[in-house]
Motif scaffolding. Structure first.
Motif, mmCIF file in Angstrom:
data_model
loop_
_atom_site.group_PDB
_atom_site.id
_atom_site.type_symbol
_atom_site.label_atom_id
_atom_site.label_comp_id
_atom_site.label_asym_id
_atom_site.label_seq_id
_atom_site.Cartn_x
_atom_site.Cartn_y
_atom_site.Cartn_z
ATOM 1 N N HIS A 1 0.707 -1.102 0.071
ATOM 2 C CA HIS A 1 0.199 -0.013 -0.029
ATOM 3 C C HIS A 1 0.965 1.308 -0.054
ATOM 4 O O HIS A 1 0.556 2.379 -0.809
ATOM 5 N N GLU A 2 1.816 1.345 0.689
ATOM 6 C CA GLU A 2 2.845 2.457 0.825
ATOM 7 C C GLU A 2 3.657 2.700 -0.489
ATOM 8 O O GLU A 2 3.919 3.579 -0.747
ATOM 9 N N TYR A 3 3.892 1.225 -1.169
ATOM 10 C CA TYR A 3 4.513 1.325 -2.381
ATOM 11 C C TYR A 3 3.657 2.029 -3.288
ATOM 12 O O TYR A 3 4.295 2.953 -4.224
ATOM 13 N N ASP A 4 2.393 1.726 -3.133
ATOM 14 C CA ASP A 4 1.515 2.579 -4.070
ATOM 15 C C ASP A 4 1.758 4.070 -4.263
ATOM 16 O O ASP A 4 1.642 4.694 -5.159
ATOM 17 N N ALA B 1 12.117 0.062 -7.944
ATOM 18 C CA ALA B 1 12.392 1.357 -7.490
ATOM 19 C C ALA B 1 13.697 1.943 -8.018
ATOM 20 O O ALA B 1 13.576 3.129 -8.368
ATOM 21 N N ASP B 2 14.492 1.093 -8.043
ATOM 22 C CA ASP B 2 15.990 1.634 -8.414
ATOM 23 C C ASP B 2 16.238 1.951 -9.729
ATOM 24 O O ASP B 2 16.995 2.539 -10.317
ATOM 25 N N LEU C 1 3.508 -10.878 -10.461
ATOM 26 C CA LEU C 1 3.279 -10.051 -11.165
ATOM 27 C C LEU C 1 1.996 -9.876 -12.001
ATOM 28 O O LEU C 1 1.338 -8.878 -12.072
ATOM 29 N N LYS C 2 1.518 -11.151 -11.857
ATOM 30 C CA LYS C 2 0.325 -11.308 -12.441
ATOM 31 C C LYS C 2 -1.000 -11.021 -11.518
ATOM 32 O O LYS C 2 -1.718 -10.303 -11.880
ATOM 33 N N GLN C 3 -0.775 -10.926 -10.064
ATOM 34 C CA GLN C 3 -1.416 -10.188 -9.349
ATOM 35 C C GLN C 3 -1.548 -8.747 -9.515
ATOM 36 O O GLN C 3 -2.707 -8.150 -9.644
ATOM 37 N N PHE D 1 2.459 -0.473 -9.516
ATOM 38 C CA PHE D 1 3.846 0.056 -9.755
ATOM 39 C C PHE D 1 4.321 -0.263 -11.255
ATOM 40 O O PHE D 1 5.477 0.328 -11.570
ATOM 41 N N LEU D 2 3.683 -1.015 -11.930
ATOM 42 C CA LEU D 2 3.968 -1.201 -13.352
ATOM 43 C C LEU D 2 3.127 -0.221 -14.416
ATOM 44 O O LEU D 2 3.524 -0.315 -15.532
#
Length: 414
Positions: free
Chosen positions: A310-313, A360-361, A386-388, A397-398
């Protein structure tokens, strides 16, 4: 490639089962104790306010209140009925509030003061099982089965539970044999029906599982019915992952909470399904739901994983990675996980840290990302992860890759 696909299927269903397996234990205990609770509910031997309050507290699940009230008397002043109520409360409180070790010992201390009848032996094996002393629990299983004139109903109960030891060893055929025998002895033991369904689900025979699953819904037990709703919710996303109905998953998850609001995993399920919608209007709700889950049990590693994603979102990379490390640090204390799942779960969380850090990098270097995807796409977990993400609207993030033709080909090949 065939082995990878096989492992992927095993992981999908192990993932679902790892969440429901502890609830099978909880609700099974309630199944045995229903007779006890009925007896408690209609107890008219003493109409004092103290007894009525204790009985009402047991029925409503206020186990700590019962413990506090009965403990005031001291063990030497308790009659057998009070001791059994206290044992029942200790074991339930230990389970639901993740204090298994201390409450198992307290229960055993009292049980050792009583003559060993079938009820005492039952509670002794249960007190060993919740602390994962499976060898000790199996000794009590066998002693219970040796009791003369044991009813088919009681034999069904114990045979259904022996599976746990073999489940840890992945001896699935043996577990199924016990389920089936338990079901044949007493088909009103809906836990055996649920476990047969669970077994077929584990070996990816969904159609064979359906009749047992539907039959298990006849149960009136709150915990078991709640578990079934949760699993329906999980299956919708996991087994139907090519075209999951996220709203249906959310609906089932909400039914779980409605049926049994005191169990933290249901909140985690709901938060995950809301997360899958990739809709910022749910941000606050997701955080509140996961806060409630962690209030109920601060050592559920998967709650930290969802919070991390969620935070990565929100592209708070440092906070996201810190939360994944927190998830990693709680795995050994996470009572939801079976012992044989902990190492695998650590590997999965570490791999998520690796994937998210790499993305991220290299967000501004799409060629590096695509090369990385090609490398990890052969790994069952990475492919599933990745499929999820591509199930979610706008790819999470994609998203920054979504306009790339190469990415569209990659999604299609998933």
């Amino acid at each position: 490639m065939e082995e990878i696909e096989k492992n992927k299927k095993v992981y999908i269903y192990s993932y679902i089962i790892s969440f429901i397996v502890i609830l099978v234990l909880f609700s099974l205990f309630i199944y045995k104790s229903n007779e006890n609770n009925t007896k408690i509910a209609v107890d008219t031997a003493n109409n004092s306010k103290e007894i009525i309050d204790i009985n009402n507290s047991l029925i409503s699940g206020k186990f700590k209140d019962v413990i506090d009230e009965i403990e005031k008397k001291g063990t030497g002043s308790m009659d057998r009925e009070e001791k059994m109520k206290l044992v029942y409360s200790y074991l339930n409180y230990g389970n639901y509030f993740y204090k298994e070790q201390e409450n198992s010992k307290k229960a055993m201390d009292i049980l050792n003061t009583l003559d060993e009848d079938s009820e005492v032996i039952y509670y002794k094996w249960y007190s060993q099982e919740i602390i994962k002393n499976y060898t000790g629990a199996m000794d009590y299983y066998n002693r219970w089965l040796e009791i003369k004139d044991i009813t088919d109903k009681n034999k069904s109960l114990i045979l259904n539970q022996i599976w746990h030891l073999y489940d840890l060893k992945w001896e699935t055929q043996k577990t199924f044999d016990y389920y089936r025998e338990a079901y044949n002895l007493d088909n009103t033991n809906y836990h055996s029906s649920a476990n047969i369904w669970r077994y077929f689900l584990q070996i990816n025979k969904i159609s064979e599982s359906i009749p047992y699953f539907v039959y298990a819904l006849n149960t009136e037990e709150v915990a078991l019915k709640s578990e079934i709703y949760f699993t329906l919710s999980s299956i919708e996303l996991e087994a139907n992952w090519l075209k999951p109905n996220i709203d249906k998953s959310i609906s089932f998850a909400m039914e779980s909470i409605k049926s049994f609001p005191d169990y933290p995993m249901w909140y985690i399920g709901l938060a995950r399904w809301l997360y899958m919608k990739n809709d910022k209007t749910y941000d606050k709700e997701i955080e509140e739901i996961l806060t409630e889950a962690l209030r109920l049990n601060p050592n559920i590693s998967y709650a930290y994983e969802i919070l991390a994603l969620h935070e990565y979102d929100k592209w708070d990379i440092n906070k996201s990675l810190d939360l994944l490390k927190k998830a990693l640090s709680t795995i050994d204390q996470d009572m939801i996980l079976m012992d044989n799942e902990r190492k695998e779960e650590k590997n999965l969380v570490e791999f998520k840290i690796h994937i998210l850090s790499k993305i991220a990098d290299n967000k501004d270097n799409k060629d590096v990302i695509f090369t990385f995807f090609d490398e990890i796409n052969k790994i069952a977990f990475a492919r599933k992860f990745l499929k999820q993400q591509v199930q979610r609207p706008w790819y999470w993030f994609l998203n920054f890759l979504s306009n790339e033709e190469k990415f569209q080909v990659f999604v299609k090949n998933l």
